[in-house]
Design a protein around this motif. Structure first.
Motif, short mmCIF file in Angstrom:
data_model
loop_
_atom_site.label_atom_id
_atom_site.label_comp_id
_atom_site.label_asym_id
_atom_site.label_seq_id
_atom_site.Cartn_x
_atom_site.Cartn_y
_atom_site.Cartn_z
N TYR A 260 0.85 -1.19 0.00
CA TYR A 260 0.00 0.00 0.00
C TYR A 260 0.89 1.25 0.00
CZ TYR A 260 1.08 -0.09 5.02
OH TYR A 260 1.72 -0.12 6.23
N TYR A 261 0.27 2.36 -0.39
CA TYR A 261 0.99 3.62 -0.42
C TYR A 261 0.89 4.32 0.93
CZ TYR A 261 1.80 3.27 -5.41
OH TYR A 261 2.22 2.86 -6.63
N CYS A 262 1.92 5.06 1.24
CA CYS A 262 2.03 5.71 2.55
C CYS A 262 2.60 7.12 2.35
CB CYS A 262 2.94 4.89 3.46
SG CYS A 262 3.40 5.69 5.01
N ASP A 263 1.96 8.11 2.97
CA ASP A 263 2.45 9.48 2.86
C ASP A 263 2.96 10.03 4.19
OD1 ASP A 263 0.11 9.84 4.25
OD2 ASP A 263 -0.83 11.18 2.77
N CYS A 264 3.19 9.13 5.14
CA CYS A 264 3.66 9.56 6.45
C CYS A 264 5.09 10.10 6.37
CB CYS A 264 3.63 8.40 7.45
SG CYS A 264 1.98 7.77 7.78
N THR A 265 5.32 11.19 7.08
CA THR A 265 6.67 11.72 7.19
C THR A 265 7.31 11.20 8.48
OG1 THR A 265 5.98 13.68 8.41
CG2 THR A 265 5.95 13.82 5.99
N ARG A 266 8.62 11.33 8.55
CA ARG A 266 9.33 10.91 9.76
C ARG A 266 8.83 11.70 10.98
NH1 ARG A 266 14.11 8.28 10.29
NH2 ARG A 266 14.53 8.54 8.06
N GLU A 267 8.56 12.98 10.76
CA GLU A 267 8.11 13.82 11.87
C GLU A 267 6.74 13.37 12.38
OE1 GLU A 267 9.32 14.93 9.01
OE2 GLU A 267 11.29 15.57 9.77
N GLN A 268 5.84 13.01 11.45
CA GLN A 268 4.51 12.54 11.85
C GLN A 268 4.60 11.23 12.62
OE1 GLN A 268 2.76 12.41 7.95
NE2 GLN A 268 1.79 14.45 8.12
N LEU A 269 5.46 10.34 12.14
CA LEU A 269 5.63 9.06 12.83
C LEU A 269 6.18 9.28 14.23
CD1 LEU A 269 5.55 5.97 12.74
CD2 LEU A 269 7.84 6.02 11.73
N LYS A 270 7.14 10.17 14.37
CA LYS A 270 7.71 10.45 15.70
C LYS A 270 6.65 11.04 16.62
CE LYS A 270 11.38 13.08 17.98
NZ LYS A 270 12.51 14.03 17.80
N GLU A 271 5.80 11.90 16.07
CA GLU A 271 4.74 12.52 16.88
C GLU A 271 3.74 11.47 17.38
OE1 GLU A 271 1.24 15.93 16.37
OE2 GLU A 271 2.93 15.85 14.97
N ARG A 272 3.45 10.49 16.51
CA ARG A 272 2.47 9.46 16.90
C ARG A 272 3.05 8.45 17.88
NH1 ARG A 272 1.18 9.32 11.27
NH2 ARG A 272 2.26 7.32 11.07
N THR A 273 4.30 8.08 17.68
CA THR A 273 4.90 7.01 18.48
C THR A 273 5.73 7.53 19.64
OG1 THR A 273 6.89 6.91 17.09
CG2 THR A 273 5.02 5.51 16.45
N GLY A 274 6.13 8.78 19.57
CA GLY A 274 6.95 9.34 20.63
C GLY A 274 8.42 9.07 20.47
N SER A 275 8.80 8.40 19.38
CA SER A 275 10.21 8.09 19.17
C SER A 275 10.47 7.90 17.68
CB SER A 275 10.61 6.82 19.92
OG SER A 275 11.93 6.42 19.56
N GLU A 276 11.61 8.40 17.23
CA GLU A 276 11.96 8.21 15.81
C GLU A 276 12.64 6.87 15.57
OE1 GLU A 276 16.25 10.58 15.94
OE2 GLU A 276 14.49 11.55 15.05
N HIS A 277 12.84 6.11 16.65
CA HIS A 277 13.52 4.82 16.53
C HIS A 277 12.55 3.64 16.47
CE1 HIS A 277 17.27 6.90 17.14
NE2 HIS A 277 16.84 7.38 18.31
N LEU A 278 11.27 3.88 16.71
CA LEU A 278 10.29 2.80 16.62
C LEU A 278 9.97 2.51 15.17
CD1 LEU A 278 7.83 3.78 19.50
CD2 LEU A 278 9.62 2.03 19.54
N GLY A 279 9.56 1.28 14.88
CA GLY A 279 9.19 0.92 13.52
C GLY A 279 7.89 1.59 13.10
N TYR A 280 7.56 1.41 11.83
CA TYR A 280 6.35 2.03 11.29
C TYR A 280 5.11 1.46 11.99
CZ TYR A 280 2.86 3.73 8.03
OH TYR A 280 1.78 4.36 7.48
N ASP A 281 4.12 2.33 12.28
CA ASP A 281 2.95 1.94 13.08
C ASP A 281 1.74 1.52 12.25
OD1 ASP A 281 2.28 4.37 11.98
OD2 ASP A 281 1.78 5.35 13.89
N GLY A 282 1.88 1.41 10.93
CA GLY A 282 0.77 0.93 10.10
C GLY A 282 -0.33 1.95 9.86
N HIS A 283 -0.05 3.20 10.05
CA HIS A 283 -1.07 4.25 9.97
C HIS A 283 -1.81 4.26 8.63
CE1 HIS A 283 -2.98 8.13 10.69
NE2 HIS A 283 -2.53 8.56 9.52
N CYS A 284 -1.10 4.02 7.53
CA CYS A 284 -1.70 4.14 6.20
C CYS A 284 -2.22 2.81 5.64
CB CYS A 284 -0.69 4.74 5.21
SG CYS A 284 -0.32 6.47 5.53
#
Length: 461
Positions: A87-111
């Protein structure tokens, strides 16, 4: 630069291909233009040829270039998307960090369930199964398993639509009919993702074999930043290709018994990838050098003489070209061959023959020129100079007599003579060297050493 670890992997792959009647496939993974240049590719092919893996062999296939298969890579990504496996994903690194609280966690499946279509800037992610595990059948590692829940939905195509290495590698393996992948253990962490891609594309994954990491004497992984790791550097230093092949084959595997020095044909016949040890393999340069010495001594003298040629001329040789005498070198070559650990050291063994004065090693001078050395040199000049025949046997017999008169064993008496004539304590056999150097030059060097000793000896006031 062709890493010795890559050379070992190539040799293992070559052995398996030859044993099974299969083919060895060389693929240049050149999608990153900044890290690939034509001369580097030529260097890889040349390095492989130096260890016996040659393009002209029927078992050799390639080189293939990953960049030439770009359309197939994109086709495969679209196939996975159409099947709902990506699937396609438009999440940015900043958005992922905001959702997970860390830039080191794996992708959270948002898209995952947003149903996005392709637009520039949207990456494509593989839909990793939520449950179960991926078991990798590995001929070296056994059957390591990876919980699918721990594998994030990884990117398989960038925002510009170009596939990433993981997908490109799988598609190329499929197209090139790869059945066995033998590579370093650093790739093991990628293997469950690649295996999932194989299965998602409706294909059976290859047989995997991940080789143990090669470490230095501190048990650190070999690194070009701190270790000599390039095959080309060892060959340029005078390690013979056959010795390198023999040694590399034994980094993690052994033929059984106490035999280690074996021709590649026999190593290839005995090799079994299942018998490779999964523990790290120590790259022991001392052992490699010992292997190399064995291979040097096994060469026919004519081949040894020819192999030394690159080091007997500029820029390696310290003498003037016109002072080198091939016939003289060929006279002492058999003597050097029995002692030489690497070919590049040949100049240090024979330079005394082609220089006006020997290269003085000050450490050797200090060790050899003990009290009494000046009188020993004086006696040597007198008695050796009086010999009717300047030949090895009478030279040895005379020095034995001089040694006895000085209360020394022959080995101790030889040291100042050797340093005076050759410049160092280690080298060719002394008496044969004196014979080849000749009476006038030998006596002149003994006198020069005496003169220096006299100048260094404090006079009594």
């Amino acid at each position: 630069m062709f890493h010795v670890g890559g050379a070992r992997s190539a040799l293992y792959n070559w052995a398996v291909a030859r044993q099974s009647g299969g083919t060895f496939v060389l693929r240049i993974e050149d999608t990153d233009a900044a890290r690939n240049k034509p001369e580097w590719i030529d260097g890889i092919i040349s390095a492989l040829a130096s260890i016996g893996i040659k393009e002209s062999d029927p078992a050799f296939e390639g080189p293939y270039f990953q960049s030439h298969n770009a359309d197939r890579h994109k086709e495969a990504s679209q196939q996975l998307f159409a099947a709902g496996k990506a699937y396609y994903c438009d999440c940015t690194r900043e958005q992922l960090k905001e959702r997970t609280g860390s830039e080191h966690l794996g992708y959270d499946g948002h898209c995952r369930e947003r149903g996005l279509a392709y637009e520039p800037g949207r990456a494509m992610r593989f839909r990793t199964p939520d449950e179960g595990e991926t078991v990798v059948v590995d001929k070296v590692r056994g059957e390591p398993s990876f919980p699918n829940a721990a594998i994030e939905d990884f990117v398989i195509a960038r925002g510009d639509g170009s596939p990433v290495f993981l997908l490109a590698n799988v598609v190329d393996d499929l197209d090139e009919r790869i059945t066995e992948v033998i590579r370093g253990e650093e790739h093991l962490s990628n293997t469950p993702k690649q295996q999932l891609l194989w299965e998602a594309l409706g294909a059976t994954p290859p047989v995997w074999a991940h080789l143990p990491v090669i470490v230095n004497e501190k048990r650190q992984k070999l690194s070009k930043r701190r270790d000599k790791v390039a095959l080309e550097d060892y060959l340029a230093e005078g390690y013979l290709p056959d010795a390198m092949v023999n040694y590399l084959m034994l980094l993690g595997w052994g033929p059984g018994g106490d035999r280690e020095i074996l021709p590649y044909e026999e190593l290839q016949r005995l090799f079994r990838i299942e018998d490779v040890n999964g523990s790290s393999a120590f790259f022991d340069i001392k052992k490699l050098t010992a292997f190399n010495g064995e291979y040097i001594r096994a060469l026919p003298v004519a081949e040894f003489t020819a192999a030394c040629a690159p080091w007997l001329s500029a820029p390696h040789a310290p003498w003037k070209p016109e002072d080198f005498d091939q016939a003289v070198f060929e006279t002492v070559a058999p003597l050097a061959q029995t002692r030489l650990p690497v070919l590049s050291e040949i100049t240090a063994y024979v330079d005394f023959l082609f220089l006006d004065t020997p290269v003085a090693d000050e450490v050797s001078w200090s060790k050899a020129m003990k009290p009494g050395a000046e009188q020993l040199l004086r006696d040597a000049v007198t008695q050796l100079g009086a010999l009717p025949a300047w030949e090895a046997e009478p030279l040895k017999a005379t020095l034995e007599s001089i040694a006895t008169a000085h209360g020394l064993k022959l080995g101790k008496a030889q040291a100042p003579i050797r340093v005076a004539v050759m410049g160092r304590t280690v080298g060719l056999p002394l008496f044969e060297s004196l014979e080849v150097l000749g009476r006038p030059r030998s006596l002149a060097r003994l006198e020069a050493a005496r003169t220096r000793l006299q100048a260094e000896t404090p006079t009594e006031s």
